[in-house]
Design an enzyme around this catalytic site. Structure first.
Site: not given
Length: 410
Positions: A176-178
């Site tokens: 999700a972050d990347v």
């Protein structure tokens, strides 16, 4: 002949102010730096961003947390207290020379600090202002914590992997972050291209929840239009909607992945007449648990390398399951130069890292500098923006601006 632009990168001449922390925002800033932008990391003088002091196992390299070093290369550090009125004035001077500003503060924080979109747009109408959040600026979840695991839970994706009776399984890639960091870069580049035509900046907004839903377009378009809701099987499928043999299998010395392969081809590989007979299009779906149970223990008699070789010979899609020690010796990664070095922030040895994944023939990405020490560039950045020396000296004396001794000696 190599030009200056070729050496500096595709985004040479662009100035990016990166006021983010953790992973999604810093990764976006790093990718813009890899592409040649001058990226200035804006941090508090009191310890800097979270990842300077917190990391995986509290492991350090080059005197800094590995988690910080990993996603903050190709940046300069401006350590400034934006709650200080004179420091804010200096920062607003810097904004006038910026092309991009990235922030991932909690909702309302940027405006309270005096650096919200409308506030900075008045100073610099050409500014591309990027906000990264967990759930967007409105809606019931707007103030909830936007952390990778929590967003994965909201997204529905955890029910796509494993057995029917297993607990929901999160991914281990901080996906999700990347993905959010990459989507932020796409939005910023699109806004910069629009500015070339119109002369105007704009507000780019990216949120983790939307990004993870976007990554499930195949699944969601199927469900939203047909009502088909994939159900996990009794056996360990790697995705609830994909037919057998899609999964991971133990071998004599490790594990083997099998992807979307025709069951007759797998039957030929294993010399198994029953598998070879499953030639109907839906056999992998309709008899999924039977297939998984039938082949679950078939691979323990050979090594992973042996099975991959046989799979290649029979047209079966397969591969090994690596751990990190395997990765650093992988012949493909060695041949393609994937693991490289970035400069040390101090006088230590270079830091090993992964090369930028984007390849451009005319203006290649590059790692020009390592992750900066806190405040390593504070004075140079403000001087370059036109802040006078007496103001800089007052900010340093008051503690609102942090500068390293090395920089002051220049």
């Amino acid at each position: 002949m190599t030009t200056d632009l070729h050496r500096e990168g595709a985004l040479a001449g662009l100035r990016v102010l990166d006021a983010t922390q953790m992973l999604a925002g810093p990764l976006a800033g790093t990718r813009l730096g890899d592409l040649g932008a001058d990226v200035i990391k804006v941090e508090s003088p009191n310890g800097g961003e979270f990842n300077r002091t917190h990391g995986f196992g509290d492991q350090t390299v080059d005197g800094q947390m590995t988690t910080f070093v990993a996603v903050n290369r190709n940046k300069r550090s401006l350590a400034i207290d934006l709650k200080d009125p004179e420091a804010l004035t200096a920062f607003r001077t810097l904004i006038r020379s910026a092309d991009v500003f990235i922030q991932n503060f909690r909702r309302g924080t940027a405006t309270r600090l005096g650096i919200g979109y409308e506030q900075l747009r008045e100073l610099n109408p050409r500014l591309i202002y990027c906000s990264i959040s967990g759930y967007g600026a409105s809606g019931p979840y707007a103030d909830r914590p936007g952390q990778d695991l929590i967003v994965q839970g909201y997204s529905g994706s955890m029910f796509s992997v494993g057995r029917a009776d297993d607990d929901p399984a999160p991914g281990a890639l901080w996906a999700a972050d990347v993905m959010t960091g990459y989507q932020a870069v796409i939005g910023i580049l699109a806004a910069l291209q629009s500015r070339e035509r119109t002369g105007d900046g704009q507000h780019v907004e990216v949120d983790m929840y939307s990004v993870v839903l976007d990554a499930q377009l195949q699944e969601l378009v199927t469900y939203l239009n047909t009502g088909f809701n994939p159900q996990r099987s009794a056996e360990p499928s790697a995705h609830a909607a994909i037919p057998a043999p899609y999964g991971v299998y133990r071998t004599a010395d490790g594990w083997l992945t099998l992807a979307m392969s025709p069951l007759p081809a797998l039957g030929a590989m294993l010399d198994d007449p029953w598998l070879a007979s499953l030639s109907a299009y839906n056999d992998g779906h309709d008899r999924r648990d039977e297939v998984f149970a039938h082949i679950r223990d078939r691979f323990v008699g050979g090594t992973t390398a042996e099975w991959v070789r046989l799979a290649d010979e029979h047209g079966v899609w397969a591969g090994p399951v690596y751990d990190y020690p395997d990765l650093v010796n992988d012949p493909h990664l060695l041949a393609t130069g994937t693991f490289v070095e970035q400069p040390s922030a101090g006088r230590g040895a270079p830091v090993r890292t992964v090369r930028p994944p984007i390849r451009l023939s005319g203006t290649p990405t590059a790692i020009r500098k390592g992750a900066p020490a806190l405040g390593a560039d504070s004075v140079a950045i403000l001087r370059d923006a036109g802040v006078d020396s007496s103001s800089i000296d007052r900010l340093i004396d008051s503690g609102a601006l942090l500068s390293t001794r090395t920089e002051l000696a220049r």
